[in-house]
Design an enzyme around this catalytic site. Structure first.
Site, PDB file in Angstrom:
ATOM      1  N   ARG A   1     -10.783 -21.499   8.414  1.00  0.00           N
ATOM      2  CA  ARG A   1      -9.797 -21.191   9.478  1.00  0.00           C
ATOM      3  C   ARG A   1     -10.213 -20.760  10.421  1.00  0.00           C
ATOM      4  O   ARG A   1     -11.131 -19.758  10.596  1.00  0.00           O
ATOM      5  CB  ARG A   1      -8.758 -20.358   8.754  1.00  0.00           C
ATOM      6  CG  ARG A   1      -7.914 -20.851   7.561  1.00  0.00           C
ATOM      7  CD  ARG A   1      -6.642 -20.355   7.336  1.00  0.00           C
ATOM      8  NE  ARG A   1      -6.970 -18.831   7.004  1.00  0.00           N
ATOM      9  CZ  ARG A   1      -6.205 -18.223   5.906  1.00  0.00           C
ATOM     10  NH1 ARG A   1      -5.144 -18.783   5.204  1.00  0.00           N
ATOM     11  NH2 ARG A   1      -6.491 -17.359   5.623  1.00  0.00           N
TER      12      ARG A   1
ATOM     13  N   VAL B   1      -6.058 -12.639  -0.296  1.00  0.00           N
ATOM     14  CA  VAL B   1      -6.588 -13.836  -0.807  1.00  0.00           C
ATOM     15  C   VAL B   1      -6.596 -13.493  -2.514  1.00  0.00           C
ATOM     16  O   VAL B   1      -6.205 -14.478  -3.272  1.00  0.00           O
ATOM     17  CB  VAL B   1      -7.935 -14.458  -0.270  1.00  0.00           C
ATOM     18  CG1 VAL B   1      -8.867 -13.200  -0.549  1.00  0.00           C
ATOM     19  CG2 VAL B   1      -8.382 -15.463  -1.040  1.00  0.00           C
TER      20      VAL B   1
ATOM     21  N   ASP C   1      13.936   1.053  11.726  1.00  0.00           N
ATOM     22  CA  ASP C   1      12.919   0.391  12.350  1.00  0.00           C
ATOM     23  C   ASP C   1      12.133   1.440  13.144  1.00  0.00           C
ATOM     24  O   ASP C   1      12.633   2.148  13.600  1.00  0.00           O
ATOM     25  CB  ASP C   1      13.299  -0.681  13.287  1.00  0.00           C
ATOM     26  CG  ASP C   1      12.341  -1.773  13.423  1.00  0.00           C
ATOM     27  OD1 ASP C   1      11.214  -1.356  14.050  1.00  0.00           O
ATOM     28  OD2 ASP C   1      12.523  -2.803  13.058  1.00  0.00           O
TER      29      ASP C   1
ATOM     30  N   TYR D   1      -3.448  -8.697  16.433  1.00  0.00           N
ATOM     31  CA  TYR D   1      -3.364  -7.889  15.545  1.00  0.00           C
ATOM     32  C   TYR D   1      -4.382  -6.729  15.419  1.00  0.00           C
ATOM     33  O   TYR D   1      -4.194  -5.654  15.558  1.00  0.00           O
ATOM     34  CB  TYR D   1      -3.225  -8.508  14.241  1.00  0.00           C
ATOM     35  CG  TYR D   1      -3.566  -7.581  12.874  1.00  0.00           C
ATOM     36  CD1 TYR D   1      -2.207  -7.160  12.317  1.00  0.00           C
ATOM     37  CD2 TYR D   1      -4.790  -7.336  12.276  1.00  0.00           C
ATOM     38  CE1 TYR D   1      -2.492  -6.195  11.303  1.00  0.00           C
ATOM     39  CE2 TYR D   1      -4.668  -6.677  11.123  1.00  0.00           C
ATOM     40  CZ  TYR D   1      -3.630  -6.199  10.787  1.00  0.00           C
ATOM     41  OH  TYR D   1      -3.750  -5.181   9.573  1.00  0.00           O
TER      42      TYR D   1
ATOM     43  N   ILE E   1       0.699  -1.140  -0.135  1.00  0.00           N
ATOM     44  CA  ILE E   1       0.061  -0.140   0.026  1.00  0.00           C
ATOM     45  C   ILE E   1       0.813   1.327  -0.086  1.00  0.00           C
ATOM     46  O   ILE E   1       0.899   2.344  -0.779  1.00  0.00           O
ATOM     47  CB  ILE E   1      -1.003   0.073   1.331  1.00  0.00           C
ATOM     48  CG1 ILE E   1      -2.052  -1.234   1.127  1.00  0.00           C
ATOM     49  CG2 ILE E   1      -1.614   1.204   1.509  1.00  0.00           C
ATOM     50  CD1 ILE E   1      -2.851  -1.375   2.277  1.00  0.00           C
TER      51      ILE E   1
ATOM     52  N   ALA F   1       3.750   1.390   8.768  1.00  0.00           N
ATOM     53  CA  ALA F   1       4.606   0.216   9.290  1.00  0.00           C
ATOM     54  C   ALA F   1       3.856  -0.578  10.174  1.00  0.00           C
ATOM     55  O   ALA F   1       3.362  -0.004  11.240  1.00  0.00           O
ATOM     56  CB  ALA F   1       5.751   0.772   9.421  1.00  0.00           C
TER      57      ALA F   1
END
Ligand SMILES: NC(=O)c1ccc[n+]([C@@H]2O[C@H](COP(=O)([O-])OP(=O)(O)OC[C@H]3O[C@@H](n4cnc5c(N)ncnc54)[C@H](O)[C@@H]3O)[C@@H](O)[C@H]2O)c1
Length: 311
Positions: free
Chosen positions: A272, A189, A53, A145, A12, A76
């Site tokens: 899943r 996907v 980082d 997440y 992105i 990030a």
């Protein structure tokens, strides 16, 4: 105008970098190249591609102090849900702490800031009932997440409330398009399905293929980000960034069949755990700012297939 895009060498970020570079912004990228590639942003010179980082807080603070960015787009992140389950302590240091440091450094040292945009995710909704997903309804994170994205978007919002910083968060739905990396089994996907069509491999549907998602072509995301970036009314807000359309994986498969003028083998496997059955976004808040998705899923997939077969 100086713009910092963290994670700008990724899928992105590279599209945003390309767009703002074309608009003659001075684009800086901060990326540790973990899942991003220098080759995604060949148009950015070495002085503007900072290989570091975001968790390196002192470095980030000094960079913000020095460059006095007009705009910051913070992408990030540890993007793999599975990785955040395996290592939640590490992932929260990237997905939450580094975001907070980015906000705090801008608050303390960057009076020039005109907008800070944070990339949140539709994952925050989890398996809640009710469609379309609305920003002000119940959330139910199903992974570190999702929790991390939620915490970071709320900090982003709070910095507007407490300090009047010009911040906006966008909950990205399923973004797809060129440069999305299909190599991870947990990648988008559509990039995986596209690769199977390219290589005449078997595609596996987890579940019955009837599950639906809100797919957004990456150029529509760029449009949305650019609108939000230039609109002060978006400060302190959180928006869904979707297309408002609900498309099943089987429909996507059929569209690929038409575009490639062939079919491939496919099979069904157990869904899943934690996978969401249906999802799509209510996008009225964003359309009221002028956002209008230009790519139907047919148009977006055609552009994507065309790109992947001619690059
Ligand atoms: N692709 C989607 O459908 C989607 C959906 C919801 C949210 N998002 C969010 O959008 C953002 C961009 O995702 P993407 O799909 O382009 O993924 P990506 O993996 O292509 O991009 C992430 C970029 O961040 C960089 N990065 C990772 N950890 C870093 C660190 N500690 N320091 C510096 N750089 C680091 C990577 O090298 C990579 O270039 C992420 O925040 C992701 O969570 C994406």
């Amino acid at each position: 105008m100086k713009i910092l895009i963290t994670g700008g060498a990724g899928f992105i970020g590279s599209h945003l970098a390309e767009y703002f570079n074309e608009q003659n912004y001075e684009v800086f990228i901060l990326d540790n190249l973990k899942t991003g590639y220098h080759s995604n942003v060949g148009f950015i010179d070495n002085a503007h591609l900072i290989d570091n980082d975001v968790t390196n807080s002192q470095f980030v603070t000094e960079l913000i102090k020095k460059e006095q960015f007009d705009y910051v787009i913070h992408l990030a992140a540890v993007v793999s849900v599975v990785e955040t389950i395996k290592n939640p302590i590490l992932s929260q240091s990237v997905n939450i702490e580094a975001t907070l440091n980015m906000l705090e450094s801008n608050r303390q040292y960057n009076k020039n800031l005109k907008k800070f945009i944070f990339a949140s995710s539709a994952a925050v909704y989890g398996n809640t009932e009710g469609l379309p997903k609305k920003v002000n309804t119940f959330i139910d994170p199903e992974s570190p997440y999702a929790i991390e994205k939620y915490a970071a978007e709320q900090y982003t919002k709070l910095y507007n409330k407490l300090f009047n910083m010009p911040t906006t968060s966008l909950r990205f739905f399923n973004i797809y398009g060129p440069r999305q990396d299909p190599s991870s089994p947990y990648s988008g996907v559509l990039s995986i399905m596209n690769e199977k069509f390219q290589n005449d491999d078997t595609f596996t549907f987890f579940g019955d293929g009837e599950q639906t998602r809100d797919f957004v072509y990456v150029k529509d995301l760029v449009q949305a980000v650019s609108i939000v970036l230039n609109n002060e009314n978006a400060n302190g807000k959180i928006y869904n960034l979707g297309s408002g359309e609900q498309i099943s994986l089987l429909q996507i498969f059929n569209t690929f069949e038409k575009l490639y003028n062939k079919t491939i083998n496919y099979k069904f496997s157990d869904s899943r755990s934690g996978d969401i059955k249906h999802s799509y976004a209510q996008i009225e808040e964003l359309t009221s700012l002028g956002y209008k998705p230009k790519y139907s899923v047919e148009d977006g997939l055609a552009a994507y297939v065309n790109y992947t077969n001619h690059s």
